[in-house]
Write a protein that holds these residues in place. Structure first.
Motif, short mmCIF file in Angstrom:
data_model
loop_
_atom_site.label_atom_id
_atom_site.label_comp_id
_atom_site.label_asym_id
_atom_site.label_seq_id
_atom_site.Cartn_x
_atom_site.Cartn_y
_atom_site.Cartn_z
N VAL A 43 0.85 -1.19 0.00
CA VAL A 43 0.00 0.00 0.00
C VAL A 43 0.89 1.24 0.00
O VAL A 43 1.72 1.42 0.89
CB VAL A 43 -0.93 0.03 1.24
N VAL A 44 0.72 2.08 -1.01
CA VAL A 44 1.57 3.25 -1.15
C VAL A 44 1.36 4.23 0.00
O VAL A 44 0.24 4.50 0.43
CB VAL A 44 1.32 3.95 -2.51
N ARG A 45 2.48 4.75 0.54
CA ARG A 45 2.44 5.74 1.62
C ARG A 45 2.62 7.15 1.08
O ARG A 45 1.97 8.07 1.50
CB ARG A 45 3.52 5.42 2.65
N TYR A 46 3.56 7.32 0.13
CA TYR A 46 3.71 8.60 -0.55
C TYR A 46 4.34 8.38 -1.91
O TYR A 46 4.99 7.37 -2.17
CB TYR A 46 4.55 9.59 0.27
N GLU A 47 4.16 9.36 -2.79
CA GLU A 47 4.78 9.33 -4.11
C GLU A 47 5.02 10.75 -4.58
O GLU A 47 4.23 11.65 -4.30
CB GLU A 47 3.91 8.56 -5.11
N GLY A 48 6.16 10.94 -5.27
CA GLY A 48 6.50 12.27 -5.76
C GLY A 48 7.84 12.23 -6.48
O GLY A 48 8.41 11.15 -6.71
N THR A 49 8.33 13.39 -6.82
CA THR A 49 9.55 13.49 -7.62
C THR A 49 10.60 14.33 -6.90
O THR A 49 10.29 15.39 -6.34
CB THR A 49 9.26 14.12 -8.99
N PHE A 50 11.84 13.84 -6.95
CA PHE A 50 12.98 14.57 -6.40
C PHE A 50 13.90 15.02 -7.52
O PHE A 50 14.00 14.38 -8.57
CB PHE A 50 13.78 13.67 -5.45
N SER A 51 14.57 16.13 -7.28
CA SER A 51 15.62 16.60 -8.18
C SER A 51 16.88 16.81 -7.36
O SER A 51 17.01 17.80 -6.64
CB SER A 51 15.20 17.91 -8.87
N HIS A 52 17.75 15.80 -7.39
CA HIS A 52 19.00 15.85 -6.64
C HIS A 52 18.77 16.20 -5.17
O HIS A 52 19.41 17.10 -4.61
CB HIS A 52 19.97 16.84 -7.29
N GLY A 53 17.84 15.48 -4.56
CA GLY A 53 17.57 15.63 -3.14
C GLY A 53 16.47 16.60 -2.79
O GLY A 53 15.99 16.61 -1.65
N ASP A 54 16.06 17.45 -3.73
CA ASP A 54 15.00 18.43 -3.47
C ASP A 54 13.67 17.93 -3.99
O ASP A 54 13.58 17.39 -5.10
CB ASP A 54 15.33 19.76 -4.15
N GLY A 57 7.54 19.62 -7.77
CA GLY A 57 6.22 19.22 -8.25
C GLY A 57 5.27 18.91 -7.10
O GLY A 57 5.35 19.50 -6.03
N THR A 58 4.40 17.96 -7.33
CA THR A 58 3.37 17.60 -6.35
C THR A 58 3.64 16.23 -5.74
O THR A 58 3.86 15.26 -6.45
CB THR A 58 1.97 17.59 -7.00
N PHE A 59 3.63 16.19 -4.41
CA PHE A 59 3.74 14.93 -3.68
C PHE A 59 2.36 14.56 -3.15
O PHE A 59 1.57 15.44 -2.77
CB PHE A 59 4.71 15.08 -2.50
N LYS A 60 2.08 13.26 -3.15
CA LYS A 60 0.82 12.77 -2.64
C LYS A 60 1.08 11.84 -1.46
O LYS A 60 1.99 11.00 -1.50
CB LYS A 60 0.04 12.02 -3.73
N PHE A 61 0.27 11.98 -0.41
CA PHE A 61 0.43 11.18 0.80
C PHE A 61 -0.88 10.44 1.07
O PHE A 61 -1.97 10.99 0.92
CB PHE A 61 0.78 12.07 1.99
N TYR A 62 -0.74 9.20 1.51
CA TYR A 62 -1.90 8.33 1.68
C TYR A 62 -1.93 7.74 3.09
O TYR A 62 -0.91 7.70 3.80
CB TYR A 62 -1.84 7.17 0.68
N LYS A 63 -3.11 7.27 3.48
CA LYS A 63 -3.24 6.45 4.67
C LYS A 63 -3.74 5.08 4.26
O LYS A 63 -4.38 4.92 3.22
CB LYS A 63 -4.17 7.10 5.70
#
Length: 234
Positions: A43-54, A57-63
């Motif tokens: 079950v996914v907890r979060y998903e998003g994109t990093f650029s060299h540690g930063d 864009g948009t991160f999504k968080f789930y329960k």
């Protein structure tokens, strides 16, 4: 035949790139698309994109709700500064609150909504240290203001007003850095005065007046007498 071969290559390439997750750059910083699951689950907890540690864009968080991911918050990162627009959601997808954050601090304006609809319930403002600053409003579901209070560096400071749903002021307080200090008045929903007096350091002080049908009926003395700790009791 060549066209079919070309299409197969494109599809295969897309499938492979979609599966490239949780990568690091040459400096060991998270880079590209990331997706993390709750421990010992798929079950996914979060998903998003990093650029060299930063985060970008948009991160999504789930329960995790009975083995299924339910979106509970989003963070949309500003490419020009360190802030992010954050939205918290109920299980049914309804927006609960939204505003700006810097790391874990609330900053700027924040809105909270009534559970019964899209009407704003609370509107407040945070300074760059994550503390309440300025006017804070609470509203009835009808949109009529229910309460207005003032904050300074996270503490109640100044006049605070409570309203009946018809717009009449029913209570007035004065705060001094989170302490009741100054004049206080109470009214019924038609604006007729019920009581008035003063507070001193969270305690009623001096003469308080009580009314019935707008006429003075009783006075009580709440004068606070400071005690001398060096005076021997007789």
């Amino acid at each position: 035949m060549k066209q079919l071969f070309f299409v197969l290559i494109l599809l295969t390439g897309s499938s492979v790139s979609a599966q490239i997750l949780n990568q690091f750059d040459s400096n060991g910083q998270r880079d590209g698309k990331w997706k993390k699951n709750f421990e010992n689950t798929d079950v996914v907890r979060y998903e998003g994109t990093f650029s060299h540690g930063d985060e970008i864009g948009t991160f999504k968080f789930y329960k995790n709700v009975q083995g299924k991911p339910v979106l509970t918050a989003t963070r949309e990162f500003n490419p020009n500064n360190d802030t992010a627009k954050v939205t918290f959601l109920a299980s049914n997808g309804k927006v609960v609150s939204e505003g700006l954050m810097m790391d874990k601090l609330y900053i700027g304006d924040w809105k909270y909504y009534h559970s019964s609809g899209t009407q704003v319930m609370t509107l407040e403002h945070y300074n760059n240290k994550g503390l309440l600053e300025g006017a804070r409003f609470i509203y009835y579901p009808s949109g009529q203001i229910a309460e207005k209070s003032l904050y300074e560096h996270g503490k109640l400071n100044g006049n605070a007003l409570w309203y009946a749903e018809n717009g009449t002021v029913i209570k007035e307080y004065h705060y001094k850095m989170n302490t009741l200090h100054g004049a206080a008045k109470f009214f019924d929903e038609f604006g007729t005065i019920l009581a008035e007096g003063n507070y001193l350091n969270d305690q009623k002080h001096g003469t308080w007046k009580y009314y019935e049908n707008g006429e003075l009926k009783e006075e009580k003395d709440f004068t606070v007498i400071s005690k001398n700790p060096y005076k021997k009791s007789e």
